[in-house]
Design a protein around this motif. Structure first.
Motif, short mmCIF file in Angstrom:
data_model
loop_
_atom_site.label_atom_id
_atom_site.label_comp_id
_atom_site.label_asym_id
_atom_site.label_seq_id
_atom_site.Cartn_x
_atom_site.Cartn_y
_atom_site.Cartn_z
N LEU A 1 0.89 -1.20 0.00
CA LEU A 1 -0.19 0.13 -0.08
C LEU A 1 0.73 1.32 -0.04
N THR A 2 2.00 1.39 0.82
CA THR A 2 2.78 2.49 0.79
C THR A 2 3.30 2.83 -0.57
N MET A 3 3.90 1.75 -1.15
CA MET A 3 4.48 2.19 -2.45
C MET A 3 3.57 2.57 -3.36
N LYS A 4 2.32 1.85 -3.27
CA LYS A 4 1.26 2.45 -4.32
C LYS A 4 0.97 3.91 -3.93
N ALA B 1 13.68 5.99 2.85
CA ALA B 1 12.72 7.14 2.46
C ALA B 1 13.26 7.90 0.98
N LEU B 2 14.61 7.71 0.95
CA LEU B 2 15.16 8.38 0.00
C LEU B 2 15.14 7.40 -1.34
N VAL B 3 15.52 6.00 -1.05
CA VAL B 3 15.72 5.03 -2.38
C VAL B 3 14.46 4.67 -2.84
N GLU B 4 13.34 4.63 -1.92
CA GLU B 4 12.05 3.99 -2.45
C GLU B 4 11.42 5.00 -3.40
N PRO B 5 11.33 6.40 -3.46
CA PRO B 5 10.84 7.22 -4.33
C PRO B 5 11.71 7.26 -5.60
N LEU C 1 11.03 4.36 -7.73
CA LEU C 1 9.77 4.62 -8.53
C LEU C 1 9.57 5.74 -9.60
N GLY C 2 10.87 6.29 -9.79
CA GLY C 2 11.34 7.18 -10.63
C GLY C 2 10.51 8.69 -10.31
N ILE C 3 10.51 8.89 -8.93
CA ILE C 3 10.19 10.30 -8.19
C ILE C 3 11.35 11.25 -8.08
N PRO C 4 11.36 12.30 -8.53
CA PRO C 4 12.19 13.10 -8.02
C PRO C 4 12.56 13.50 -6.69
N VAL C 5 13.73 13.92 -6.01
CA VAL C 5 13.70 13.70 -4.53
C VAL C 5 14.45 15.39 -4.27
N VAL C 6 13.89 15.89 -3.10
CA VAL C 6 14.67 17.30 -2.65
C VAL C 6 14.87 16.54 -1.22
N THR C 7 16.34 16.74 -1.03
CA THR C 7 16.91 16.13 0.17
C THR C 7 18.17 17.06 0.63
N THR C 8 18.58 16.82 1.91
CA THR C 8 19.70 17.13 2.45
C THR C 8 20.93 16.12 2.27
#
Length: 111
Positions: A1-4, A24-28, A31-38
């Motif tokens: 459910l979380t990945m969906k 929390a960084l690797v999972e998105p 899925l091809g989701i861009p990330v904004v992180t420190t």
């Protein structure tokens, strides 16, 4: 459910002060989701700023909001960044690659 649910996200925002591996960084990214992180945990090892994700300074809420708006205002670039991040994850975290690396370490330790 979380990945969906995660797959419906436009971007992942992870402004952490401390992390280790950081699922929390690797999972998105997977899925091809861009990330904004420190720059914490493995982020500096897998993110190329402006290519596979975006970095922000610790505690800088103005930079954070600017990076989020940048992704929203540049959907084609955000999409490309997500795809590049996904390729990076596939290249470095594929189960076969990880298994081969682990076997290599075991062999080195066993000698």
């Amino acid at each position: 459910l979380t990945m969906k649910l995660l797959s419906c996200a436009y971007a992942a925002v992870i402004p952490s002060y401390a992390e280790t591996f950081c699922h929390a960084l690797v999972e998105p990214m997977a899925l091809g989701i861009p990330v904004v992180t420190t720059k914490v945990g493995i982020s500096e090892d897998i993110i190329i700023d402006q290519k596979t994700g975006l970095f922000i300074p610790f505690g800088d809420s103005k930079s954070l909001s600017k990076k989020i708006m940048f992704l929203l205002e540049n959907p084609a670039l955000a999409n490309q960044m997500g795809k590049s991040g996904q390729k990076e994850i596939e290249k470095n975290f594929d189960i076969e690659i990880i298994t081969k690396r682990l076997v290599t370490v075991y062999k080195m330790v066993g000698d």
